[in-house]
Write a protein that holds these residues in place. Sequence first.
Motif, PDB file in Angstrom:
ATOM      1  N   VAL A  19       4.378   0.193   8.063  1.00  0.00           N
ATOM      2  CA  VAL A  19       5.639   0.101   8.808  1.00  0.00           C
ATOM      3  C   VAL A  19       5.798   1.443   9.518  1.00  0.00           C
ATOM      4  CG1 VAL A  19       6.803  -1.560   7.318  1.00  0.00           C
ATOM      5  CG2 VAL A  19       6.890   0.850   6.730  1.00  0.00           C
ATOM      6  N   ASP A  20       6.537   1.463  10.538  1.00  0.00           N
ATOM      7  CA  ASP A  20       6.834   2.723  11.221  1.00  0.00           C
ATOM      8  C   ASP A  20       5.543   3.467  11.609  1.00  0.00           C
ATOM      9  OD1 ASP A  20       8.380   4.809  12.192  1.00  0.00           O
ATOM     10  OD2 ASP A  20       8.296   5.882  10.278  1.00  0.00           O
ATOM     11  N   LEU A  21       4.677   2.768  12.379  1.00  0.00           N
ATOM     12  CA  LEU A  21       3.438   3.411  12.839  1.00  0.00           C
ATOM     13  C   LEU A  21       3.700   4.068  14.194  1.00  0.00           C
ATOM     14  CD1 LEU A  21       0.458   0.916  12.275  1.00  0.00           C
ATOM     15  CD2 LEU A  21       0.708   3.223  11.339  1.00  0.00           C
ATOM     16  N   VAL A  22       3.670   5.369  14.258  1.00  0.00           N
ATOM     17  CA  VAL A  22       3.870   6.065  15.529  1.00  0.00           C
ATOM     18  C   VAL A  22       2.638   6.937  15.787  1.00  0.00           C
ATOM     19  CG1 VAL A  22       5.391   7.576  16.861  1.00  0.00           C
ATOM     20  CG2 VAL A  22       6.357   6.107  15.087  1.00  0.00           C
ATOM     21  N   ALA A  23       1.688   6.377  16.526  1.00  0.00           N
ATOM     22  CA  ALA A  23       0.431   7.080  16.758  1.00  0.00           C
ATOM     23  C   ALA A  23       0.682   8.299  17.639  1.00  0.00           C
ATOM     24  CB  ALA A  23      -0.566   6.133  17.432  1.00  0.00           C
ATOM     25  N   PRO A  24       0.016   9.346  17.359  1.00  0.00           N
ATOM     26  CA  PRO A  24      -0.930   9.561  16.263  1.00  0.00           C
ATOM     27  C   PRO A  24      -0.328  10.489  15.219  1.00  0.00           C
ATOM     28  CG  PRO A  24      -1.407  11.111  18.014  1.00  0.00           C
ATOM     29  CD  PRO A  24      -0.084  10.456  18.345  1.00  0.00           C
ATOM     30  N   GLY A  25       0.968  10.382  15.012  1.00  0.00           N
ATOM     31  CA  GLY A  25       1.573  11.411  14.177  1.00  0.00           C
ATOM     32  C   GLY A  25       2.261  10.944  12.914  1.00  0.00           C
ATOM     33  N   ARG A  26       2.715   9.695  12.856  1.00  0.00           N
ATOM     34  CA  ARG A  26       3.572   9.371  11.721  1.00  0.00           C
ATOM     35  C   ARG A  26       3.318   7.928  11.247  1.00  0.00           C
ATOM     36  NH1 ARG A  26       9.006   9.910  13.829  1.00  0.00           N
ATOM     37  NH2 ARG A  26       9.371   7.675  13.559  1.00  0.00           N
ATOM     38  N   ALA A  27       3.233   7.753   9.973  1.00  0.00           N
ATOM     39  CA  ALA A  27       3.041   6.400   9.434  1.00  0.00           C
ATOM     40  C   ALA A  27       3.702   6.261   8.076  1.00  0.00           C
ATOM     41  CB  ALA A  27       1.549   6.080   9.310  1.00  0.00           C
ATOM     42  N   THR A  28       4.139   5.051   7.815  1.00  0.00           N
ATOM     43  CA  THR A  28       4.678   4.734   6.483  1.00  0.00           C
ATOM     44  C   THR A  28       3.979   3.483   5.985  1.00  0.00           C
ATOM     45  OG1 THR A  28       6.823   5.647   7.075  1.00  0.00           O
ATOM     46  CG2 THR A  28       6.775   4.186   5.163  1.00  0.00           C
ATOM     47  N   VAL A  29       3.530   3.518   4.753  1.00  0.00           N
ATOM     48  CA  VAL A  29       2.923   2.334   4.128  1.00  0.00           C
ATOM     49  C   VAL A  29       3.783   1.936   2.948  1.00  0.00           C
ATOM     50  CG1 VAL A  29       0.858   1.353   3.067  1.00  0.00           C
ATOM     51  CG2 VAL A  29       0.655   3.285   4.658  1.00  0.00           C
ATOM     52  N   ARG A  30       4.185   0.690   2.962  1.00  0.00           N
ATOM     53  CA  ARG A  30       4.891   0.166   1.778  1.00  0.00           C
ATOM     54  C   ARG A  30       3.909  -0.676   0.982  1.00  0.00           C
ATOM     55  NH1 ARG A  30      10.363   0.484   1.780  1.00  0.00           N
ATOM     56  NH2 ARG A  30      11.330   0.877   3.805  1.00  0.00           N
ATOM     57  N   ALA A  31       4.004  -0.560  -0.322  1.00  0.00           N
ATOM     58  CA  ALA A  31       3.107  -1.342  -1.169  1.00  0.00           C
ATOM     59  C   ALA A  31       3.906  -1.913  -2.322  1.00  0.00           C
ATOM     60  CB  ALA A  31       1.994  -0.453  -1.700  1.00  0.00           C
ATOM     61  N   ARG A  32       3.620  -3.148  -2.626  1.00  0.00           N
ATOM     62  CA  ARG A  32       4.252  -3.752  -3.802  1.00  0.00           C
ATOM     63  C   ARG A  32       3.195  -4.559  -4.531  1.00  0.00           C
ATOM     64  NH1 ARG A  32       9.565  -7.332  -3.174  1.00  0.00           N
ATOM     65  NH2 ARG A  32      10.529  -5.305  -2.958  1.00  0.00           N
ATOM     66  N   GLY A  33       3.113  -4.337  -5.831  1.00  0.00           N
ATOM     67  CA  GLY A  33       2.073  -5.072  -6.541  1.00  0.00           C
ATOM     68  C   GLY A  33       2.439  -5.358  -7.977  1.00  0.00           C
ATOM     69  N   GLN A  34       1.694  -6.278  -8.548  1.00  0.00           N
ATOM     70  CA  GLN A  34       1.947  -6.654  -9.937  1.00  0.00           C
ATOM     71  C   GLN A  34       0.661  -6.776 -10.722  1.00  0.00           C
ATOM     72  OE1 GLN A  34       4.480  -9.922 -11.037  1.00  0.00           O
ATOM     73  NE2 GLN A  34       5.533  -9.758  -9.083  1.00  0.00           N
ATOM     74  N   ALA A  35       0.799  -6.493 -11.988  1.00  0.00           N
ATOM     75  CA  ALA A  35      -0.233  -6.813 -12.964  1.00  0.00           C
ATOM     76  C   ALA A  35       0.510  -7.526 -14.082  1.00  0.00           C
ATOM     77  CB  ALA A  35      -0.875  -5.531 -13.463  1.00  0.00           C
ATOM     78  N   PRO A  36      -0.192  -8.233 -14.978  1.00  0.00           N
ATOM     79  CA  PRO A  36       0.551  -8.921 -16.039  1.00  0.00           C
ATOM     80  C   PRO A  36       1.459  -7.946 -16.795  1.00  0.00           C
ATOM     81  CG  PRO A  36      -1.714  -9.650 -16.025  1.00  0.00           C
ATOM     82  CD  PRO A  36      -1.621  -8.529 -15.015  1.00  0.00           C
ATOM     83  N   GLY A  37       2.760  -8.211 -16.765  1.00  0.00           N
ATOM     84  CA  GLY A  37       3.726  -7.389 -17.505  1.00  0.00           C
ATOM     85  C   GLY A  37       4.118  -6.099 -16.831  1.00  0.00           C
ATOM     86  N   SER A  38       3.515  -5.798 -15.673  1.00  0.00           N
ATOM     87  CA  SER A  38       3.817  -4.535 -14.999  1.00  0.00           C
ATOM     88  C   SER A  38       3.998  -4.777 -13.508  1.00  0.00           C
ATOM     89  CB  SER A  38       2.682  -3.526 -15.200  1.00  0.00           C
ATOM     90  OG  SER A  38       2.535  -3.217 -16.560  1.00  0.00           O
ATOM     91  N   ALA A  39       4.718  -3.859 -12.895  1.00  0.00           N
ATOM     92  CA  ALA A  39       4.888  -3.943 -11.449  1.00  0.00           C
ATOM     93  C   ALA A  39       4.974  -2.528 -10.895  1.00  0.00           C
ATOM     94  CB  ALA A  39       6.144  -4.719 -11.091  1.00  0.00           C
ATOM     95  N   VAL A  40       4.550  -2.381  -9.631  1.00  0.00           N
ATOM     96  CA  VAL A  40       4.625  -1.066  -8.997  1.00  0.00           C
ATOM     97  C   VAL A  40       5.071  -1.228  -7.558  1.00  0.00           C
ATOM     98  CG1 VAL A  40       2.156  -1.084  -8.449  1.00  0.00           C
ATOM     99  CG2 VAL A  40       3.372   1.097  -8.571  1.00  0.00           C
ATOM    100  N   GLU A  41       5.880  -0.293  -7.096  1.00  0.00           N
ATOM    101  CA  GLU A  41       6.267  -0.255  -5.689  1.00  0.00           C
ATOM    102  C   GLU A  41       6.043   1.154  -5.194  1.00  0.00           C
ATOM    103  OE1 GLU A  41       9.921  -3.244  -6.295  1.00  0.00           O
ATOM    104  OE2 GLU A  41       9.999  -1.952  -4.542  1.00  0.00           O
ATOM    105  N   MET A  42       5.498   1.254  -3.964  1.00  0.00           N
ATOM    106  CA  MET A  42       5.210   2.570  -3.418  1.00  0.00           C
ATOM    107  C   MET A  42       5.666   2.638  -1.973  1.00  0.00           C
ATOM    108  SD  MET A  42       1.525   4.018  -4.413  1.00  0.00           S
ATOM    109  CE  MET A  42       0.639   2.560  -4.883  1.00  0.00           C
ATOM    110  N   VAL A  43       6.211   3.757  -1.614  1.00  0.00           N
ATOM    111  CA  VAL A  43       6.429   4.048  -0.200  1.00  0.00           C
ATOM    112  C   VAL A  43       5.704   5.362   0.079  1.00  0.00           C
ATOM    113  CG1 VAL A  43       8.110   4.497   1.602  1.00  0.00           C
ATOM    114  CG2 VAL A  43       8.673   2.920  -0.251  1.00  0.00           C
ATOM    115  N   ASN A  44       4.668   5.275   0.914  1.00  0.00           N
ATOM    116  CA  ASN A  44       3.887   6.465   1.244  1.00  0.00           C
ATOM    117  C   ASN A  44       4.139   6.830   2.697  1.00  0.00           C
ATOM    118  OD1 ASN A  44       2.575   6.279  -1.315  1.00  0.00           O
ATOM    119  ND2 ASN A  44       1.268   4.679  -0.444  1.00  0.00           N
ATOM    120  N   THR A  45       4.377   8.090   2.953  1.00  0.00           N
ATOM    121  CA  THR A  45       4.528   8.508   4.353  1.00  0.00           C
ATOM    122  C   THR A  45       3.520   9.598   4.646  1.00  0.00           C
ATOM    123  OG1 THR A  45       6.044  10.320   3.941  1.00  0.00           O
ATOM    124  CG2 THR A  45       7.023   8.138   4.183  1.00  0.00           C
ATOM    125  N   LEU A  46       3.118   9.660   5.911  1.00  0.00           N
ATOM    126  CA  LEU A  46       2.297  10.802   6.307  1.00  0.00           C
ATOM    127  C   LEU A  46       2.691  11.261   7.700  1.00  0.00           C
ATOM    128  CD1 LEU A  46      -0.180   9.853   8.415  1.00  0.00           C
ATOM    129  CD2 LEU A  46      -0.992   8.801   6.306  1.00  0.00           C
TER     130      LEU A  46
END
Lengths: 783, 146
Positions: free
Chosen positions: B66-93
Amino acid sequence: MAVELGGIGHSVKRKEDARFIRGRGQYVDDVKLPGMLHLDIVRSPYAHARIKGIDPSKALAVKGVLAVITGKDLVPLKLEWMPTLMSDKQMVLPTDTVLYQSQEVAAVVATDRYTAADGVAAVEVEYEPLPVVVDPKKALEPGAPVLRADREQKNNHIWHWEVGDKAATDKAFKDAEVVVKQDIYIPRIHVASIETCGIVASFDKVEGKLTVWMTTQAPHAIRTVIALVAGHLGLSEQKIRVISPDIGGGFGGKVPVYPGYVLAIGASVLTGSPVKWVEDRSENLQADSFARDYHITAEVAAKKDGTMQALRVKTIADHGAFDSAANPSKFPAGLFHIITGSYPFQAAHVEVDGVYTNKPPGGIAYRCSFRVTEAVHTIERMVDILADKVGKDAAEIRLQNFIPPAAFPFKSTLGWEYDSGNYAAALKLAMEKIGYKDLLKEQAEKRKRGELMGIGISSFTEIVGAGPSKHFDILGIKMFDSAEIRVHPTGKATARLGVKSQGQGHETTFAQIIAEELGLPVGDIAVEEGDTDTAPYGLGTYASRSTPVAGAATALAARKIREKAKLIAAHLLEANPDDVEWVDHKFQVKGVPAKSKTMQEVAFAAYTNHPQGMEAGLEAVDYYDPPNLTYPFGSYICVVDIDRGTGEVKIRRFVAVDDCGTIINPMIVEGQIHGGLTMGLAPALYEQITYDEQGNNQAGTFMDYLLPTAMETPKWETAKTTTPSPHHPIGAKGVGESATVGAPAAIANAVVDALSHLGVRHIDIPITPWKVQQLLKEKGVAE
Amino acid sequence: MKFEGTLDIAAPRERVWAFLTDPRQVTACAPDVQSLEVADATHFKVVVRTGVGPVKATFAMNMEFVDLVAPGRATVRARGQAPGSAVEMVNTLELSAVGDRTTMRWTSEVTVSGMIASVGARFMQGAADKTTQQVFTCIKQKLEGG
C-alpha cells in the motif's frame, strides 16, 4: 474411642492411597471404550474478533477426520449458548464474535487424538480483529467497546452488589480519629490441577441413554444441567448417568461446565459413538475458569489506640467475557462479606461491581469458599496497615480487636452468624510456637545491621459448609447434601454420598464417621461417590462443604440406623428397648455388660431374624440441610528473610495454628493443611496470569505460570486448637481451604514488615523478586 | 511491538527500489519461506515456517503493498495465521539517495496473537533481531555484489 475401629480422631491411613500409590487410580483419560472417537478444539488466536468465515474443507480432507463442528451447526440444535452457574450465558461455540484468546471456535471429531489435532490445524478461520479491552476499569469507561452484544444492556457492567449500612459506615469514617486506605489487587490465578479437564461421553442410540465420565466436582448437579440444557434433544434425566471417577485435583476449577464437555456430549449423541475430549495443559491454563481478579479499595476507620470501628470496601470484579463464577445464586460476589474477618466492626459497607473484559470467563474459587481469600487477604493486610499507622505491634492490635470467645455465636456486622471461635487462643499458641518475642528482638538487631527480616501474622476467619437452603442454591438447587448407608447381613457397610472426593480422602474420613457411629471397623466400610446412578443426590465437593454438610448427613444417617438397630438388639436381648443402651460401640442391657450385642450381630438379625412387624434390612439415607455455615479459623505467623541484592523472599519459618472444630482424621487434616499452605504460598510469591494489550495470555504454560515445587516450599509447622461447631452433629467445621485462605496474608505481611522501616506499606501479591528489588532500588537499599 | 532502523546500501536508489518492491527478490532473502504466490502487482502470499522460542508454526501470510511512491516510500501490510496463532505487520521503508548509495529507513510494527504471543512473547525481540540481520545481510549482498 476404640482404636481398632478407626473412628473419629484416629489417623487411619488413607484407604484410597492403596490404588493411587500403585498407579491404579482410574481417571477420565483412563476410560477407553470400543470405537471411541476423539474431539479436539480450534481456538481463537485473537482476544476479540469477528469471525468472517470458517472453512473446514482441508480438515475434512485429513484421513480420519469425521466432522468439523462450528457454532452455526449448533444453532438448529439450540446448543450454541449454554447457561453459566451465575445465571449468565456462555458461548459453546461462537456464531459471530470471539471474546477471548483461546476461546473455542470449532471442534474436530476424528478417529484418534493425533488426527483430531491435525484436523484442528487444518481448519481455516478468517477473523476480523476488533478492539480489545483487558483492563476492567477501562471496560467501564464511556465509549469502551461493548463486548456482549447479546445483552440488552449496552455496556460492560454485569452487576452491582452491596451489603451493609452505608450511612452508618460513612458517619463512622467522618467521625474517625484515624483512617487508613489501601488499593489492593488480588490477581488472576489458575487452580492448575495436575489432571486437566476432560470427558468421555457415550450415547446409546438404542436405549437413549447417555453415560459420561467427566472431571466434575458436582456430578449430580451436572446431570441436572445436562437434562435442562439438552432435554429438547431427547436427553432425559433418568437416562443420563454422570460418573466422576478419580479426580486429580479440583480446587474449584472442575465445578463449571466447559464448552468441551457440551461438544463431546453433542458429538456422541449425533454419532452414536463414544467421544473423548481431554484438554492439554495450555488449554487448561488459557481457557478454563480463572480465580480471583479483584481490584479492591479498602478503608478502615479506627480510634487512635487502634480499636477498629468501621470498614468500607469497593471492588471491581473482572469476570472476563462471561460471568461463569461458581457462586451461590444469591451472592454474585460469593461470601466476600466475610471481610470483617475476626473483628467486631460497628459499621461496614461493601460494594462489588462485576465487569466484562476480553479474558476467559470465571471466577471460580481457588481452593477457597467463594471469594473468601480475597476478603481475608484484604482485612488482614488492612489490620497491619492500621497497626503501622497507630504504632502498634501486629499481634497486639489483633489481640486488642478480636471478637471475644464469650461473644459467640457472634452476629457479624455484615450479617453472618459465626458459630464458634476463640481467636486469641489460636494466635497466642502460634506466638508461643514461633517464639514471637525473641523474633522481635532478633529483627531489631538485624535492622541495625541493615538485614531485612520480617514477621507476618494472619488471623483469619473462614466461612464454609454452604449451606442453609434458605440462603444457598446453585441454579435453584438448594445446597443440601446427602449420605446413604447400607449395612449388609455380615456386618459390613456401603456408604454412598452426594459429594465427590478429588483427593481429600473421603473414602477414609466418612468411613471413620460411620465407624464411630455404628461400631463397625473402618476397613469394613466402603465409601462410594461420584456415580449418579448409585449415589443419592448432592451438590458436590467444593467450598470445604463435604464434612460440614455430607459429613453431617453421614453421621445422621448412621444414627438413624442405630435407632433401628437398637430395636433389633432389644429383640435379640429380649429386653425392653428403653433398657438397651449404646455403650463402647455396642448395645447392652443397662447395668448388665455381659448382656450385649454387637452391630454385626444386629446386622445379621436384620436380614435373618428381625422382629415381626418391623421392616427387614438395615439402611438409612439422610439429606442434610445445615442450620448455619461453619467458621473455621486460625492464626498463621511467617518469618521471612529478604536478599538485599536479588529481592528474593525466603520463608524461614511458618507456624500454622488451625481450628477446624472436631478433627476426624488428624493425619488427613495435617495433609490438607500442608497442601493448602503450599497453595497459599503459590499466589503469595509466584502465580499470576497476566495479559498483554492484545489480550494474549502470558502464562499459558508451566514455564510461565510458576507452581511452587518442593524446592520452593518451606517446612510447615502445624498446631491446632479445637473449638467444635455447636450445630454440626460431630462438631466438625471443614478444613480443606483454611490454609490457602489464611497463608497469603501472613506471607505478604511478613514481607511488608521486613521493609516497613523503609516506608513500604503494601505490596500486591505475587511478591516476586523483581517487585521487591524495584522497591529496594527505589529506597536506595538494593546492592 | 515496534522495530526500526537504518540500513546503508552501496547501490543506487532505483535499483534498491526495484529490488525491494519485487516480492520474488525480497522473499528470496527472507529465511524459512516455503512458497510464494504473486496475485497481482500489489498482492502476494507467502508461506513461512517460523519458530519463536518453543513455538514452531507455519504462517500463511497475505501481503499487500500500500502507499507505493516510487522510488522513495513504500508500506507493506501483512496478515497471517498459523494454527492457534496470528500475526499482523505494517512495514514501512523510506529510501533516500546519498550519491551512489542509498539509505533505507525502515519501521516494522508487529502484532502477534494467540499461542505464539502467549508462549513466545519473551523470545520475540531476539527472534526479530536475528531475522532482520539475516534479511538485511542478504539484501546488501545481492544489491552490492553485482
